[in-house]
Write a protein that holds these residues in place. Structure first.
Motif, PDB file in Angstrom:
ATOM      1  N   LEU A  50     -10.881 -33.951  31.222  1.00  0.00           N
ATOM      2  CA  LEU A  50     -11.666 -32.726  31.403  1.00  0.00           C
ATOM      3  C   LEU A  50     -11.480 -32.185  32.818  1.00  0.00           C
ATOM      4  O   LEU A  50     -11.523 -32.944  33.795  1.00  0.00           O
ATOM      5  CB  LEU A  50     -13.149 -33.008  31.151  1.00  0.00           C
ATOM      6  N   LEU A  51     -11.271 -30.899  32.940  1.00  0.00           N
ATOM      7  CA  LEU A  51     -11.233 -30.260  34.254  1.00  0.00           C
ATOM      8  C   LEU A  51     -12.625 -30.318  34.872  1.00  0.00           C
ATOM      9  O   LEU A  51     -13.599 -29.855  34.268  1.00  0.00           O
ATOM     10  CB  LEU A  51     -10.788 -28.803  34.129  1.00  0.00           C
ATOM     11  N   GLU A  52     -12.710 -30.869  36.071  1.00  0.00           N
ATOM     12  CA  GLU A  52     -14.013 -30.978  36.728  1.00  0.00           C
ATOM     13  C   GLU A  52     -14.161 -29.958  37.848  1.00  0.00           C
ATOM     14  O   GLU A  52     -14.715 -30.237  38.903  1.00  0.00           O
ATOM     15  CB  GLU A  52     -14.225 -32.415  37.213  1.00  0.00           C
ATOM     16  N   GLY A  53     -13.665 -28.739  37.608  1.00  0.00           N
ATOM     17  CA  GLY A  53     -13.905 -27.620  38.501  1.00  0.00           C
ATOM     18  C   GLY A  53     -15.286 -27.043  38.259  1.00  0.00           C
ATOM     19  O   GLY A  53     -15.954 -27.344  37.259  1.00  0.00           O
ATOM     20  N   ALA A  54     -15.722 -26.185  39.165  1.00  0.00           N
ATOM     21  CA  ALA A  54     -17.083 -25.651  39.100  1.00  0.00           C
ATOM     22  C   ALA A  54     -17.349 -24.904  37.798  1.00  0.00           C
ATOM     23  O   ALA A  54     -18.435 -25.007  37.221  1.00  0.00           O
ATOM     24  CB  ALA A  54     -17.340 -24.740  40.298  1.00  0.00           C
ATOM     25  N   THR A  71     -22.621 -36.567  29.306  1.00  0.00           N
ATOM     26  CA  THR A  71     -22.544 -37.676  30.256  1.00  0.00           C
ATOM     27  C   THR A  71     -21.137 -37.820  30.799  1.00  0.00           C
ATOM     28  O   THR A  71     -20.163 -37.782  30.039  1.00  0.00           O
ATOM     29  CB  THR A  71     -22.947 -39.004  29.584  1.00  0.00           C
ATOM     30  N   GLN A  72     -21.037 -37.994  32.113  1.00  0.00           N
ATOM     31  CA  GLN A  72     -19.763 -38.305  32.741  1.00  0.00           C
ATOM     32  C   GLN A  72     -19.653 -39.817  32.898  1.00  0.00           C
ATOM     33  O   GLN A  72     -20.539 -40.471  33.444  1.00  0.00           O
ATOM     34  CB  GLN A  72     -19.636 -37.634  34.105  1.00  0.00           C
ATOM     35  N   HIS A  73     -18.544 -40.389  32.429  1.00  0.00           N
ATOM     36  CA  HIS A  73     -18.347 -41.832  32.501  1.00  0.00           C
ATOM     37  C   HIS A  73     -17.359 -42.230  33.597  1.00  0.00           C
ATOM     38  O   HIS A  73     -17.331 -43.386  34.015  1.00  0.00           O
ATOM     39  CB  HIS A  73     -17.843 -42.351  31.149  1.00  0.00           C
ATOM     40  N   GLY A  74     -16.547 -41.319  34.032  1.00  0.00           N
ATOM     41  CA  GLY A  74     -15.542 -41.561  35.056  1.00  0.00           C
ATOM     42  C   GLY A  74     -14.811 -40.262  35.294  1.00  0.00           C
ATOM     43  O   GLY A  74     -15.145 -39.233  34.702  1.00  0.00           O
ATOM     44  N   GLU A  75     -13.802 -40.286  36.154  1.00  0.00           N
ATOM     45  CA  GLU A  75     -13.077 -39.053  36.466  1.00  0.00           C
ATOM     46  C   GLU A  75     -12.428 -38.485  35.209  1.00  0.00           C
ATOM     47  O   GLU A  75     -11.576 -39.126  34.592  1.00  0.00           O
ATOM     48  CB  GLU A  75     -12.016 -39.320  37.523  1.00  0.00           C
ATOM     49  N   GLY A  76     -12.854 -37.299  34.799  1.00  0.00           N
ATOM     50  CA  GLY A  76     -12.315 -36.636  33.626  1.00  0.00           C
ATOM     51  C   GLY A  76     -12.757 -37.218  32.303  1.00  0.00           C
ATOM     52  O   GLY A  76     -12.356 -36.723  31.241  1.00  0.00           O
ATOM     53  N   ASP A  77     -13.591 -38.257  32.319  1.00  0.00           N
ATOM     54  CA  ASP A  77     -14.006 -38.975  31.105  1.00  0.00           C
ATOM     55  C   ASP A  77     -15.465 -38.636  30.801  1.00  0.00           C
ATOM     56  O   ASP A  77     -16.374 -39.051  31.532  1.00  0.00           O
ATOM     57  CB  ASP A  77     -13.823 -40.478  31.327  1.00  0.00           C
ATOM     58  N   TRP A  78     -15.686 -37.898  29.713  1.00  0.00           N
ATOM     59  CA  TRP A  78     -17.016 -37.393  29.385  1.00  0.00           C
ATOM     60  C   TRP A  78     -17.343 -37.652  27.918  1.00  0.00           C
ATOM     61  O   TRP A  78     -16.445 -37.798  27.086  1.00  0.00           O
ATOM     62  CB  TRP A  78     -17.089 -35.881  29.632  1.00  0.00           C
ATOM     63  N   SER A  79     -18.642 -37.693  27.629  1.00  0.00           N
ATOM     64  CA  SER A  79     -19.092 -37.720  26.236  1.00  0.00           C
ATOM     65  C   SER A  79     -20.140 -36.635  26.032  1.00  0.00           C
ATOM     66  O   SER A  79     -20.884 -36.278  26.960  1.00  0.00           O
ATOM     67  CB  SER A  79     -19.673 -39.089  25.862  1.00  0.00           C
ATOM     68  N   VAL A  80     -20.158 -36.100  24.815  1.00  0.00           N
ATOM     69  CA  VAL A  80     -21.159 -35.100  24.437  1.00  0.00           C
ATOM     70  C   VAL A  80     -21.776 -35.538  23.112  1.00  0.00           C
ATOM     71  O   VAL A  80     -21.068 -35.660  22.108  1.00  0.00           O
ATOM     72  CB  VAL A  80     -20.527 -33.693  24.278  1.00  0.00           C
TER      73      VAL A  80
END
Length: 449
Positions: A50-54, A71-80
């Motif tokens: 996932l792009l973590e830009g603003a 939830t963010q789990h790590g750099e670029g790693d997310w769950s919805v």
């Protein structure tokens, strides 16, 4: 003070060649859509890359405000953990979408057929952009919108209680408008139909199918017709976001105009509805090669190698190609400045209503760098100065626009004299690692007090 934080002047200087591997951020368009459709599915969607830009982070906050567990789990790693189609809760506060036209317009579409009320705002740039192109078709579903004069943010949307299905023809080539209507149609009974005269990026349709929606695209006499069957139960997905082709454009184009450069950009999404820039660059004589071509998550992907191209020639860019490269015209105009001959770019009126008036912003800045530019309401012509022929030595106004800021910094890397951008802070909205990535390749950039 910039809406993106403290203003930061930045200057790019000509230096040695750019060499190395450029790991650009995840695709912004796909990142927005993954978060929104994940929030409208039932269960957990996992997203990597996932792009973590603003801009994207603002969409993540908005989905949480509508009731999804993000939830963010790590750099670029997310769950919805989604709430299902029609399951959005009414947010307790104003939804601030920052600088993101894509974010606000898609979110408006997604909530417009749920019987809740939400108020949207953004930074100074976003508040100046027209929203009527979205709220007009959403009104056909039964959604009501109240905003500032000219259909501008801040704006309150009252979602439809009993939404109607819609058959809508887009008046302009806009993936944002098409996507907003399709997302609204998810919670409307029957079939929602969108017809567009020119094909625009189709990430929404591809991802809707991946989440289990029934979406049919067909060529018709008037263009393209997309038919969505409403009220599906979306199935959560695992999504690997490819690297953003619009972000890749900056190191790629820099390599083409800085002598001796050789840059590899891996894992770039090459969806045909987004790849117009690379087709255009090849027609201009760019030394571009596509390696390890493959498909990931329903999207074509490849590793892209760009080398210094001293024989670039100006061309006529077909107007019908504009939807597939609308965000790339600013950096294309920089490449055109270092080509021999004239590059004419018609059919680009949409650039007038982006984060800034991008035609005017690039024309003013390029002229200050010694490049002859002509413009009309919907076209842009650059008279190339040839390799190393751009004078530079100018201060360019970014106008709160990330792509304008990055384009002029790339210009400074190949110009005779340094080019300064008055405020580089907006770059964080889409490409937060731009400075580190480019200096890692060998670019010379300094921050000014």
């Amino acid at each position: 003070m910039s809406a993106h934080g403290p203003e930061r002047k930045m200057t790019a200087h000509a230096g040695g060649p750019l060499n190395g591997i450029a790991h650009v951020p995840g695709d912004k368009s796909i990142s927005h859509r993954a978060l929104i459709l994940g929030a409208m599915a039932v269960g957990e969607t996992r997203i990597t890359g996932l792009l973590e830009g603003a801009d994207v982070l603002d969409t993540a906050k908005a989905m949480a405000a509508f009731g999804a567990d993000v939830t963010q789990h790590g750099e670029g790693d997310w769950s919805v953990h989604g709430v299902g189609v029609g399951g959005f809760a009414e947010p307790e506060d104003v939804i601030d979408c920052g600088n993101s036209g894509t974010g606000v317009r898609l979110i408006m579409g997604a909530m417009s057929t749920t019987p809740i009320t939400a108020t949207f705002t953004g930074d100074a740039s976003l508040r100046s952009r027209p929203m009527g192109r979205i709220t007009d078709p959403l009104a056909l579903f039964g959604c009501r919108a109240v905003g500032r004069a000219g259909g501008r943010l801040p704006m309150t949307l009252v979602g439809a209680v009993d939404p109607l299905s819609v058959d809508y023809t887009t008046p302009m080539a806009s993936a944002q408008v098409k996507s907003a209507v399709l997302l609204a149609g998810l919670n409307a009974p029957g079939q929602t139909v969108v017809t567009e005269r020119a094909a625009t990026r189709d990430h929404t349709e591809r991802m809707l199918r991946g989440f289990g929606a029934e979406v049919v695209t067909e060529k018709v006499e008037d263009g393209w017709r997309i038919t969505l069957t409403g009220q599906p139960e979306l199935v959560p997905q695992t999504i690997a976001v490819p690297r953003d082709p619009s972000s890749a454009a900056f190191p790629v184009c820099a390599a083409l105009i800085v002598p001796g450069s050789d840059v590899l950009v891996p894992n770039i999404g090459l969806n045909p509805s987004r790849a117009g820039l690379y087709t255009t660059l090849k027609e201009m004589g760019a030394d571009l090669t596509f390696e390890n071509e493959r498909e990931e998550g329903g999207e074509p992907v490849a590793d892209l190698r760009a080398r210094f191209s001293p024989d670039l020639l100006g061309i006529e860019v077909p107007a019908e190609r504009a939807p597939s490269m609308i965000d790339e015209y600013p950096i294309l105009s920089v490449v055109a400045a270092f080509a021999e001959g004239i590059t004419h770019m018609p059919g680009v009126h949409e650039l007038r209503v982006k984060e800034s008036d991008r035609i005017d912003a690039m024309a003013v800045g390029l002229r200050a760098c010694g490049v002859e530019v002509e413009e009309s309401d919907d076209s842009f012509t650059v008279h190339g100065r040839g390799p190393g022929g751009v004078r530079g030595g100018a201060m360019a106004a970014a106008r709160l626009d990330h792509r304008i800021a990055m384009s002029f910094l790339i210009c400074g890397m190949a110009a005779k004299r340094p080019v300064t951008v008055d405020d580089a802070s907006p770059i964080a909205t889409s490409f937060p690692i731009f400075e580190d990535l480019m200096t890692g390749l060998g670019a010379q950039m300094t921050q000014d007090d």
